[in-house]
Write a protein that holds these residues in place. Structure first.
Motif, PDB file in Angstrom:
ATOM      1  N   ASP A  94       0.814  -1.221   0.000  1.00 46.77           N
ATOM      2  CA  ASP A  94       0.000   0.000   0.000  1.00 46.77           C
ATOM      3  C   ASP A  94       0.850   1.275   0.000  1.00 46.77           C
ATOM      4  OD1 ASP A  94       1.007   0.142   2.570  1.00 46.77           O
ATOM      5  OD2 ASP A  94      -0.943   0.043   3.573  1.00 46.77           O
ATOM      6  N   GLY A  95       2.177   1.095  -0.033  1.00 43.21           N
ATOM      7  CA  GLY A  95       3.083   2.244  -0.078  1.00 43.21           C
ATOM      8  C   GLY A  95       3.570   2.719   1.275  1.00 43.21           C
ATOM      9  N   SER A  96       3.012   2.190   2.339  1.00 40.40           N
ATOM     10  CA  SER A  96       3.441   2.593   3.681  1.00 40.40           C
ATOM     11  C   SER A  96       4.766   1.905   4.029  1.00 40.40           C
ATOM     12  CB  SER A  96       2.369   2.245   4.712  1.00 40.40           C
ATOM     13  OG  SER A  96       2.156   0.842   4.749  1.00 40.40           O
ATOM     14  N   PRO A  97       5.525   2.484   4.976  1.00 41.75           N
ATOM     15  CA  PRO A  97       6.812   1.886   5.332  1.00 41.75           C
ATOM     16  C   PRO A  97       6.652   0.496   5.928  1.00 41.75           C
ATOM     17  CG  PRO A  97       6.649   4.132   6.155  1.00 41.75           C
ATOM     18  CD  PRO A  97       5.286   3.752   5.663  1.00 41.75           C
ATOM     19  N   ASP A  98       7.495  -0.414   5.506  1.00 41.10           N
ATOM     20  CA  ASP A  98       7.563  -1.748   6.101  1.00 41.10           C
ATOM     21  C   ASP A  98       8.073  -1.588   7.536  1.00 41.10           C
ATOM     22  OD1 ASP A  98       8.989  -4.410   6.753  1.00 41.10           O
ATOM     23  OD2 ASP A  98       8.016  -4.877   4.851  1.00 41.10           O
ATOM     24  N   PRO A  99       7.654  -2.453   8.464  1.00 42.69           N
ATOM     25  CA  PRO A  99       8.198  -2.362   9.830  1.00 42.69           C
ATOM     26  C   PRO A  99       9.724  -2.533   9.872  1.00 42.69           C
ATOM     27  CG  PRO A  99       6.254  -3.760   9.801  1.00 42.69           C
ATOM     28  CD  PRO A  99       6.587  -3.462   8.366  1.00 42.69           C
ATOM     29  N   VAL A 100      10.268  -3.268   8.895  1.00 45.41           N
ATOM     30  CA  VAL A 100      11.721  -3.442   8.819  1.00 45.41           C
ATOM     31  C   VAL A 100      12.220  -2.635   7.621  1.00 45.41           C
ATOM     32  CG1 VAL A 100      13.627  -5.076   8.608  1.00 45.41           C
ATOM     33  CG2 VAL A 100      11.558  -5.731   9.852  1.00 45.41           C
ATOM     34  N   THR A 101      12.632  -1.407   7.887  1.00 46.50           N
ATOM     35  CA  THR A 101      13.097  -0.514   6.825  1.00 46.50           C
ATOM     36  C   THR A 101      14.160   0.428   7.360  1.00 46.50           C
ATOM     37  OG1 THR A 101      12.364   0.998   5.070  1.00 46.50           O
ATOM     38  CG2 THR A 101      11.358   1.295   7.240  1.00 46.50           C
ATOM     39  N   ASN A 102      14.867   1.057   6.435  1.00 39.69           N
ATOM     40  CA  ASN A 102      15.869   2.074   6.741  1.00 39.69           C
ATOM     41  C   ASN A 102      17.099   1.508   7.452  1.00 39.69           C
ATOM     42  OD1 ASN A 102      16.626   4.762   6.361  1.00 39.69           O
ATOM     43  ND2 ASN A 102      16.111   5.288   8.465  1.00 39.69           N
ATOM     44  N   TYR A 103      17.422   0.264   7.162  1.00 40.76           N
ATOM     45  CA  TYR A 103      18.633  -0.314   7.752  1.00 40.76           C
ATOM     46  C   TYR A 103      19.808  -0.125   6.803  1.00 40.76           C
ATOM     47  CZ  TYR A 103      17.255  -4.302   4.822  1.00 40.76           C
ATOM     48  OH  TYR A 103      16.874  -5.091   3.763  1.00 40.76           O
ATOM     49  N   GLY A 104      20.998  -0.147   7.368  1.00 40.14           N
ATOM     50  CA  GLY A 104      22.213   0.050   6.573  1.00 40.14           C
ATOM     51  C   GLY A 104      23.310   0.580   7.461  1.00 40.14           C
ATOM     52  N   GLY A 105      24.224   1.351   6.888  1.00 38.80           N
ATOM     53  CA  GLY A 105      25.310   1.864   7.698  1.00 38.80           C
ATOM     54  C   GLY A 105      26.275   2.755   6.935  1.00 38.80           C
ATOM     55  N   TYR A 106      27.362   3.108   7.636  1.00 40.75           N
ATOM     56  CA  TYR A 106      28.336   4.071   7.139  1.00 40.75           C
ATOM     57  C   TYR A 106      29.539   3.399   6.486  1.00 40.75           C
ATOM     58  CZ  TYR A 106      25.750   7.616   9.685  1.00 40.75           C
ATOM     59  OH  TYR A 106      24.765   8.448  10.121  1.00 40.75           O
ATOM     60  N   SER A 107      30.125   4.142   5.578  1.00 37.12           N
ATOM     61  CA  SER A 107      31.286   3.670   4.824  1.00 37.12           C
ATOM     62  C   SER A 107      32.533   3.595   5.713  1.00 37.12           C
ATOM     63  CB  SER A 107      31.534   4.633   3.659  1.00 37.12           C
ATOM     64  OG  SER A 107      32.737   4.334   3.018  1.00 37.12           O
ATOM     65  N   ALA A 108      33.271   2.495   5.571  1.00 36.91           N
ATOM     66  CA  ALA A 108      34.553   2.332   6.271  1.00 36.91           C
ATOM     67  C   ALA A 108      35.287   1.155   5.656  1.00 36.91           C
ATOM     68  CB  ALA A 108      34.331   2.079   7.769  1.00 36.91           C
ATOM     69  N   SER A 109      36.585   1.102   5.879  1.00 34.76           N
ATOM     70  CA  SER A 109      37.378  -0.027   5.378  1.00 34.76           C
ATOM     71  C   SER A 109      36.885  -1.315   6.020  1.00 34.76           C
ATOM     72  CB  SER A 109      38.859   0.192   5.662  1.00 34.76           C
ATOM     73  OG  SER A 109      39.074   0.301   7.055  1.00 34.76           O
ATOM     74  N   TYR A 110      37.239  -2.437   5.402  1.00 35.56           N
ATOM     75  CA  TYR A 110      36.750  -3.730   5.888  1.00 35.56           C
ATOM     76  C   TYR A 110      37.806  -4.798   5.630  1.00 35.56           C
ATOM     77  CZ  TYR A 110      33.608  -7.770   6.438  1.00 35.56           C
ATOM     78  OH  TYR A 110      33.021  -8.950   6.849  1.00 35.56           O
ATOM     79  N   LYS A 111      38.122  -5.545   6.675  1.00 35.00           N
ATOM     80  CA  LYS A 111      39.112  -6.621   6.590  1.00 35.00           C
ATOM     81  C   LYS A 111      40.420  -6.134   5.977  1.00 35.00           C
ATOM     82  CE  LYS A 111      35.871 -10.511   6.345  1.00 35.00           C
ATOM     83  NZ  LYS A 111      35.403 -11.686   5.564  1.00 35.00           N
ATOM     84  N   GLY A 112      40.801  -4.929   6.364  1.00 35.06           N
ATOM     85  CA  GLY A 112      42.063  -4.361   5.892  1.00 35.06           C
ATOM     86  C   GLY A 112      42.002  -3.757   4.507  1.00 35.06           C
ATOM     87  N   GLU A 113      40.838  -3.814   3.871  1.00 37.83           N
ATOM     88  CA  GLU A 113      40.699  -3.244   2.529  1.00 37.83           C
ATOM     89  C   GLU A 113      40.050  -1.866   2.631  1.00 37.83           C
ATOM     90  OE1 GLU A 113      38.740  -4.270  -1.842  1.00 37.83           O
ATOM     91  OE2 GLU A 113      38.640  -5.769  -0.254  1.00 37.83           O
TER      92      GLU A 113
END
Length: 195
Positions: free
Chosen positions: A118-137
């Motif tokens: 119906d276009g309304s927000p799902d209860p599980v939404t807006n997840y994610g995160g910030y940029s950063a190196s990972y495993k030394g890369e």
């Protein structure tokens, strides 16, 4: 004296009202002075492809029972301004997902928006995160890792170790979306630029 006081009070009030009204007119922050060169370059790369569509499929896991297995995946770089990019991500006939890339004071932020039919927000939404190196890369102008933020950890406790990766390969005209959890592969999709 009373007239002077009234005039002074009126002037102060007018100044305060004007200042409050104009605070919304303040120039937008220059996030390119806050972000790392790699973050700015990555954002600009995605932004330069605004209006382009990538089509592909899941390549991991190779589980025919996976929700995305055998479904056409479409990512369209649909909206771009100097601070925000929206990329609707369609899985088969399901158009409920949109990826968002945002410049923020804390760095480049990648989020997943989900909506109900119906276009309304799902209860599980807006997840994610910030940029950063990972495993030394380190992050680069074409590849970024996004670590689950506090909001994500609270919303989906199992996802608190999630690291998403977005990579653009200009030479092969590919967009790769990859997810690890607890340092192990969880999902990967490779999409090709549609001419």
């Amino acid at each position: 004296m009373k007239n002077t006081l009234k005039l002074l009070t009126s002037f102060v009030l007018a100044t305060l009202i004007t200042a409050c009204a104009c605070s919304s007119c303040a120039p937008a922050p220059n996030f390119d002075e806050i972000l790392s060169p790699q973050e700015s370059e990555f954002f600009s790369l995605i932004q330069s492809m605004c209006g382009k569509t990538f089509v592909g499929e899941s390549v991991y896991p190779e589980d025919p029972g996976h929700d995305f297995a055998g479904k056409k995946l479409v990512a369209t770089i649909d909206y771009c301004d100097n601070q925000h990019i929206a990329i609707p991500f369609t899985v088969g006939e399901d158009e409920s997902r949109t990826w968002h890339l945002n410049k923020t004071y804390q760095g480049l932020l990648f989020k997943h928006e989900h909506r109900l039919k119906d276009g309304s927000p799902d209860p599980v939404t807006n997840y994610g995160g910030y940029s950063a190196s990972y495993k030394g890369e380190a992050v680069t102008a074409t590849k970024h890792f996004f670590h689950a933020d506090d909001f994500t950890a609270e919303l989906i406790p199992d996802a608190k170790t999630n690291v998403w990766m977005l990579e653009v390969d200009p030479e092969n005209q590919e967009l790769t979306y990859y997810l690890e959890r607890h340092g192990k592969p969880r999902y990967k999709a490779v999409l090709q630029l549609k001419e």
